[in-house]
Motif scaffolding. Sequence first.
Motif, short mmCIF file in Angstrom:
data_model
loop_
_atom_site.label_atom_id
_atom_site.label_comp_id
_atom_site.label_asym_id
_atom_site.label_seq_id
_atom_site.Cartn_x
_atom_site.Cartn_y
_atom_site.Cartn_z
N GLY A 70 0.85 -1.19 0.00
CA GLY A 70 0.00 0.00 0.00
C GLY A 70 0.88 1.23 0.00
O GLY A 70 1.70 1.41 -0.89
N GLU A 71 0.75 2.06 1.03
CA GLU A 71 1.57 3.26 1.13
C GLU A 71 2.66 3.12 2.18
O GLU A 71 3.33 4.08 2.52
N VAL A 72 2.83 1.91 2.72
CA VAL A 72 3.78 1.67 3.80
C VAL A 72 4.89 0.73 3.32
O VAL A 72 4.64 -0.21 2.57
#
Length: 130
Positions: A70-72
């Motif tokens: 995801g964004e991590v």
Amino acid sequence: MMMLQGSKSGSEMEVTWEDQQNINTFSRLNNRFHDLDDEIKSAKEKCENLDDAGNELILADEEMVRFQIGEVFAHVPRDDVETKIEEMKEATCKSLEKLEEEKKSIVTQMAALKKVLYAKFKDSINLEED
């Protein structure tokens, strides 16, 4: 009923319900054709990016690598990342094959409709892209 104006003779040509259905089908297929072009381009880019990621991973010395979820970014064992990249690449390649098969089918359907529509309407209809 819709009428098409003949380009040379000035006569009007009757467009039947079936003709209109063929024109509508051609239009839908043409729109899907263009959508498929975009999807195929995106899938090819994704395959290339996954290839690049796999090649970079081969060069990495670390046992733990940063993997984006995801964004991590998470630290994940290198072997797990290699497996995940291969799975993603395989899924993307299968998707790309299906998209290309669908595009091929659409091209065939559009060619058949062009033949029917040009046979009836000749110069009164333009199904070609500029």
